[in-house]
Write an enzyme that holds these catalytic residues in place. Structure first.
Site, PDB file in Angstrom:
ATOM      1  N   CYS A   1     -17.005 -31.410  -3.557  1.00 18.61           N
ATOM      2  CA  CYS A   1     -16.442 -30.958  -4.832  1.00 18.61           C
ATOM      3  C   CYS A   1     -15.256 -30.031  -4.566  1.00 18.61           C
ATOM      4  CB  CYS A   1     -17.488 -30.226  -5.647  1.00 18.61           C
ATOM      5  SG  CYS A   1     -19.047 -31.116  -5.815  1.00 18.61           S
TER       6      CYS A   1
ATOM      7  N   HIS B   1      14.203 -31.919  20.571  1.00 17.73           N
ATOM      8  CA  HIS B   1      12.763 -32.018  20.306  1.00 17.73           C
ATOM      9  C   HIS B   1      12.276 -33.397  20.720  1.00 17.73           C
ATOM     10  CE1 HIS B   1       9.051 -30.637  18.529  1.00 17.73           C
ATOM     11  NE2 HIS B   1       8.968 -31.697  17.734  1.00 17.73           N
TER      12      HIS B   1
END
Ligand SMILES: *Cc1c(COP(=O)(O)O)cnc(C)c1O
Length: 377
Positions: free
Chosen positions: A313, A168
């Site tokens: 919120c 990788h």
């Protein structure tokens, strides 16, 4: 979660044709000799693993990849029969299930291979394994020639099917290519030391698939791009074709009011109206992945950019509207409306992160609705 007619009007619309487009175009770009592994970990980067896996397989992917045993089993339970590679270090307790269910495991070390080989006798079918080589990522994988060959011999002795070897890249999405080239050379050298070449030698993630054709080997592992999002700004600027973002995040105004100059909005009263203003409320908040750090971010309403005002919120947020509007007015948080577009990357820049994190942070509470050509489900 399914969207209910009586439910909250917030949803993520996933365009499966866009996923197929991105896979098909990538397959054309890498050519018929190179296989395409569709990476559907983290619930398909927040898009839904099963549906996006099906779309990718329908468009030329030949194999799937996930990060955890649970994710692999979810695909099998859904009836998908394609090859699945578990990319992370696999728990030894999963070896038996993996052999039974034809899930390919990643061997991350000689130590793992020896322990797995110790279980060899109990397996109902030969275990398929891809051996991971750490060429510079520093995460998992064998690091030396001795460890590589030791792991290989151990696996062969145990009767495992050595189906692949992979590595990788740590910086395939950057303009600076030094590390990329060193990793590629180290990997090619390690593969060359193996007593035989396995079926699949692979290394490239999305970025390397486009930026580094010499790093493709037998297969690429396509994650973020299959969902239509470039891995980085550098990759976005240098793409050989246009990706189509698959995800739109939508909601509708639930409440609209006029506030007076000096009135404040939301917790902490951090926003004060400087004039008489129209304020709308949207039923989406940080519990959905609209993180508090996105205060000030624009939303598209009526084809225009309008800013989120005051603190976000848990379940709602407020926006400053250019004029009076009716509750029910559609809002787009990620995606296009009229001539405007907001991308996951725009959110990522505001949050100081990468689009990957934005997408996987969209929570389970947001229903995923699939659009597939002309019909919706
Ligand atoms: C997640 C992952 C990928 C996919 O990376 P993208 O940048 O999303 O294409 C490929 N390989 C491994 C090992 C991964 O963990």
């Amino acid at each position: 979660m399914e969207q209910m007619e009586w439910g909250r009007p917030t949803r993520a619309v996933i365009d499966l044709e866009a996923v197929r487009h991105n896979v098909r175009k990538t397959k054309d770009w890498i050519g018929p000799e190179t296989e395409l592994i569709a990476v559907v970990k983290a619930d398909g980067y927040g898009h839904g693993a099963v549906r996006t896996a099906e779309a990718a397989l329908g468009a030329g992917a030949t194999m799937l990849a996930v990060a955890t045993p649970e994710e692999a089993v979810e695909l099998r339970e859904a009836g998908l029969e394609a090859e699945i590679l578990l990319l992370g270090a696999a728990p030894l307790a999963f070896v038996k299930v993996a052999a039974e269910r034809n899930i390919i495991l990643t061997a991350d070390s000689l130590r793992w291979m020896e322990a797995a080989a110790g279980l060899g006798q109990d397996l109902s079918a030969p275990l398929k394994v891809h051996l991971k080589v750490d060429t510079g990522m520093g995460r998992i994988g064998v690091r030396s020639q001795e460890e590589l060959l030791g792991a290989w011999r151990t696996a062969r002795k145990a009767g495992f099917v050595m189906d692949g070897v992979f590595t990788h890249f740590a910086a395939a999405d950057e303009a600076e290519t030094g590390l990329q080239m060193r990793q590629k050379e180290r990997f090619a050298g390690m593969v060359g030391m193996l007593p035989e070449r396995p079926r699949l030698v692979h290394a490239a993630n999305s970025a390397a698939s486009y930026m580094h054709p010499d790093c493709r080997f037998d297969a690429v592992r396509l994650g973020i791009s299959m969902y239509g999002v470039p891995a980085s700004e550098h990759v976005g600027r240098n793409m050989p074709f246009a990706l189509k973002p698959a995800l739109m995040l939508e909601s509708r105004l639930t409440h609209v009011k006029k506030i007076r100059r000096g009135d404040t909005v939301s917790y902490g009263a951090t926003y004060t109206a400087t004039d008489d203003e129209w304020i709308g409320t949207l039923p989406i908040g940080y519990a959905d992945g609209l993180l508090r750090g996105l205060g000030g971010q624009d939303v598209l309403i009526g084809g225009e950019r309008v800013p989120i005002v005051g603190r976000i919120c848990m379940d709602q947020c407020m926006v400053r509207l250019p004029r009076a509007m009716e509750p029910g007015e559609p809002a787009v948080l990620i995606g296009r409306q009229g001539h405007e577009e907001i991308t996951a990357d725009e959110w990522a820049r505001r949050l100081g992160t990468i689009p990957y994190e934005v997408l996987v942070t969209l929570s389970k509470r947001i229903p995923r609705v699939y659009r597939d050509r002309d019909w919706e489900r």
